[in-house]
Design a protein around this motif. Structure first.
Motif, PDB file in Angstrom:
ATOM      1  N   MET A  13      36.549  31.698  43.899  1.00  0.00           N
ATOM      2  CA  MET A  13      36.110  32.791  44.763  1.00  0.00           C
ATOM      3  C   MET A  13      34.683  32.520  45.226  1.00  0.00           C
ATOM      4  O   MET A  13      33.899  31.855  44.536  1.00  0.00           O
ATOM      5  N   PHE A  14      34.335  33.063  46.387  1.00  0.00           N
ATOM      6  CA  PHE A  14      33.007  32.882  46.967  1.00  0.00           C
ATOM      7  C   PHE A  14      32.257  34.201  46.963  1.00  0.00           C
ATOM      8  O   PHE A  14      32.813  35.254  47.276  1.00  0.00           O
ATOM      9  N   SER A  15      30.994  34.140  46.581  1.00  0.00           N
ATOM     10  CA  SER A  15      30.115  35.307  46.648  1.00  0.00           C
ATOM     11  C   SER A  15      28.824  34.882  47.336  1.00  0.00           C
ATOM     12  O   SER A  15      28.267  33.824  47.032  1.00  0.00           O
ATOM     13  N   VAL A  97      28.570  31.337  43.594  1.00  0.00           N
ATOM     14  CA  VAL A  97      27.611  32.251  44.213  1.00  0.00           C
ATOM     15  C   VAL A  97      26.565  31.444  44.962  1.00  0.00           C
ATOM     16  O   VAL A  97      25.851  30.631  44.359  1.00  0.00           O
ATOM     17  N   TYR A  98      26.479  31.661  46.265  1.00  0.00           N
ATOM     18  CA  TYR A  98      25.475  30.965  47.065  1.00  0.00           C
ATOM     19  C   TYR A  98      24.301  31.905  47.322  1.00  0.00           C
ATOM     20  O   TYR A  98      24.461  32.986  47.892  1.00  0.00           O
ATOM     21  N   GLU A 122      30.840  41.363  41.924  1.00  0.00           N
ATOM     22  CA  GLU A 122      30.958  39.910  41.995  1.00  0.00           C
ATOM     23  C   GLU A 122      30.133  39.232  40.904  1.00  0.00           C
ATOM     24  O   GLU A 122      30.343  38.051  40.605  1.00  0.00           O
ATOM     25  N   LEU A 123      29.217  39.982  40.312  1.00  0.00           N
ATOM     26  CA  LEU A 123      28.440  39.487  39.175  1.00  0.00           C
ATOM     27  C   LEU A 123      29.158  39.711  37.856  1.00  0.00           C
ATOM     28  O   LEU A 123      29.236  38.803  37.014  1.00  0.00           O
TER      29      LEU A 123
END
Length: 242
Positions: A13-15, A97-98, A122-123
């Motif tokens: 997944m992307f955050s 996480v970006y 998302e954290l």
């Protein structure tokens, strides 16, 4: 057989902190192209491409980004996605996480990512998180869970006002929780903001284990509905004391 199937469908997944709405690649941008690498626009397409590259390099067949994996023109799909978001992050094999504004420890402490409403779940929802800095290098040089690194955990706890044990042991819902649990969870949101006022309520649904219709345009009433749903789950009056 189950283990083989589960391994095949492991996903990343992307955050991230969204850029301007017109700069982010959407479902409409990618739905008819063979590969995201064939795109040169919009402006933030490079961010999506880098995420996919990292996922691929770590042997994931599947990668999910909120900017382009939801058809936001389909109200049914949008509602289902918002309601399911916490569980998707929880079920991910890794969340990447970006942090576009992070170059060192000091900027990590003050990253805007820690001030956004949606990034709270998302954290705490994912079991494994890797943070990446502005130049797409890992924040710490390790494939271990960055949420388990003592120094990283210390900074996150201080910055996000989230207890250390919550970062890796959070259980959504309100079953068998202690007193003032609602107040504590609401306090995590207090210093965060969302672009749409309704999202201040919607981003907490998974954390509280609440399911309610998503109705953009209702403004502050969304939070009132969230409070009513929480009242149906608990007698914790700290709901009104945060």
């Amino acid at each position: 057989m189950k283990a083989t199937v589960d391994a095949f469908f492991e996903f990343a997944m992307f955050s991230h902190r969204w850029g301007a709405a017109d700069d982010e690649p959407t479902y409409q941008h990618i739905k008819d192209v063979p590969s995201v690498y064939d795109l040169n626009t919009p402006a933030e397409i490079f961010k999506l491409q880098k995420f996919c590259t990292i996922a691929r390099d770590n042997l994931f067949r599947w990668a999910w980004s909120d900017t382009c994996c939801i058809d936001k023109g389909n109200n049914v799909e949008l509602q289902e996605s918002i309601i399911s978001m916490f569980s998707w992050y929880r079920l991910s094999s890794v969340t990447i996480v970006y942090l576009s504004d992070v170059t060192d420890e000091e900027s990590f402490r003050h990253s805007v990512w820690f001030t956004r409403g949606w990034t709270l779940q998302e954290l705490i929802a994912p079991r494994l998180v890797w943070f990446y800095k502005k130049d797409w290098t890992p924040y710490i040089d390790s494939k271990q869970n960055h949420k388990e690194d003592p120094q990283v955990v210390k900074i996150i706890s201080e910055t996000a006002s989230v207890d250390r044990n919550v970062l890796n042991n959070f259980v959504p819902g309100l079953r068998d929780v202690g007193p003032d649990e609602v107040k504590k969870r609401m306090s995590w949101l207090a210093s965060r903001r969302t672009t749409k006022i309704e999202d201040m309520a919607y981003c907490m649904m998974g954390i509280f284990g609440v399911h309610m219709p998503v109705m953009y345009g209702e403004k502050k009433n969304a939070f009132v509905r969230l409070q009513k749903e929480i009242m149906n789950l608990t007698e914790d009056l700290s709901l009104f004391d945060w």
